[in-house]
Design a protein around this motif. Sequence first.
Motif, PDB file in Angstrom:
ATOM      1  N   GLU A 135       0.843  -1.203   0.000  1.00 32.04           N
ATOM      2  CA  GLU A 135       0.000   0.000   0.000  1.00 32.04           C
ATOM      3  C   GLU A 135       0.873   1.246   0.000  1.00 32.04           C
ATOM      4  N   LEU A 136       0.437   2.248  -0.720  1.00 35.62           N
ATOM      5  CA  LEU A 136       1.076   3.563  -0.654  1.00 35.62           C
ATOM      6  C   LEU A 136       0.348   4.411   0.373  1.00 35.62           C
ATOM      7  N   PHE A 137       1.117   5.106   1.193  1.00 34.43           N
ATOM      8  CA  PHE A 137       0.555   6.006   2.203  1.00 34.43           C
ATOM      9  C   PHE A 137       1.236   7.354   2.063  1.00 34.43           C
ATOM     10  N   GLU A 138       0.449   8.429   1.993  1.00 31.51           N
ATOM     11  CA  GLU A 138       1.014   9.775   1.932  1.00 31.51           C
ATOM     12  C   GLU A 138       0.329  10.670   2.954  1.00 31.51           C
ATOM     13  N   GLN A 139       1.091  11.599   3.462  1.00 30.28           N
ATOM     14  CA  GLN A 139       0.607  12.522   4.490  1.00 30.28           C
ATOM     15  C   GLN A 139       1.137  13.920   4.190  1.00 30.28           C
ATOM     16  N   TRP A 140       0.245  14.887   4.236  1.00 30.77           N
ATOM     17  CA  TRP A 140       0.627  16.293   4.065  1.00 30.77           C
ATOM     18  C   TRP A 140       0.127  17.080   5.276  1.00 30.77           C
ATOM     19  N   VAL A 141       0.933  18.006   5.749  1.00 26.74           N
ATOM     20  CA  VAL A 141       0.518  18.929   6.802  1.00 26.74           C
ATOM     21  C   VAL A 141       0.927  20.333   6.362  1.00 26.74           C
ATOM     22  N   ALA A 142      -0.057  21.226   6.257  1.00 27.25           N
ATOM     23  CA  ALA A 142       0.227  22.605   5.877  1.00 27.25           C
ATOM     24  C   ALA A 142       0.534  23.442   7.113  1.00 27.25           C
TER      25      ALA A 142
END
Length: 346
Positions: A135-142
């Motif tokens: 599985e690909l997991f991505e996380q962004w926090v602005a």
Amino acid sequence: MSDIDNLVRAIDPAPHAPDQGPGARELRESIMATQARRHRTVRRRLPWRAGAIGLASAAAATAVFLGQVAPAPSPSPMLVPGRTSHSGTSILLAAAAKAEAAPEGAYWHLKKLYTMRRAQLFGKNGNTYRLETSELFEQWVAKDGRGWIGGRQLAARPLDTEAWHRDGSPNKWPFPDGGGFSTSPGEGTLTPVNANLHWSATRMNLKEIEALPADPEALKRRAAEAIRSDQDFAGSVEDGLPLTLASLLYELPASPQVRSAAYRALATLPAVRVEGQTTDPQGRQGVAVTFPIQEGQPTQGRLVIDPDTSKVLTYEVTGIPKKGDRVEVVLESGWTDTKPSPPSAE
């Protein structure tokens, strides 16, 4: 001349040379203190579970990814007497010295590829086999407090192709309650979430993570506080330190100075072993750093670190009872101006 001496000369080649990076003088003093400290044989209880690190609502948004791979708490083995060498310590300290300033960007971005060789058997009529799932997991926090979680299930692969063919070569393995695995990749998803991050069980925002101490001993004390806040953690504080400190190296947007302190703190822990040169599943060269993470079980954590850049390339967990082995390949970790989007299959 020892590895420690060589490292000191690399960081501070001349008594009055200018500093060669954030905290270089302080790091030199830390290295000299490490060289002077006698190494003792120590027996300690070791970490027994992985910490919960990620966005506050990541579990709900990506249960198909994270919920299936988290190790269950259980007791684990006593530590074999520590054998941390000057060579191993110097590798961690060299990585600390090279923790360069992170580039500016609008989002903190983490992209990982999870791969798991599952202990569960699939198939029927005696034609059973295990699956390797990814599985690909991505996380962004602005910086303004917004957050996103991206996920995509990739193609599953039978580990025993002959048994799979005898089972009729199915291309799907559904779960009774919905979901499952397939030989075809799923669709990418992107979900807005609460932007709070977690260090062990401690909820933190970007400013609180940036304000973590850059002194190794002070950072270990803060890590101990984070571990104590986890009501599900049944081990001693010392048991949880390796994994909690390691999370600062790539999972959380810590400053270069804090990442340097995390490396130096790891170098003081008897459970942490530098195993030598290796390559990760992507073929990238690095150094393997290992530590046990479950008492009473053969569960072990393994980091692959690029000492030239201080970046973590891969985190592996082996010996997870009744679940199989897990590999997290770190594809990206840092600040970026690229806007959040669903992960592609590439």
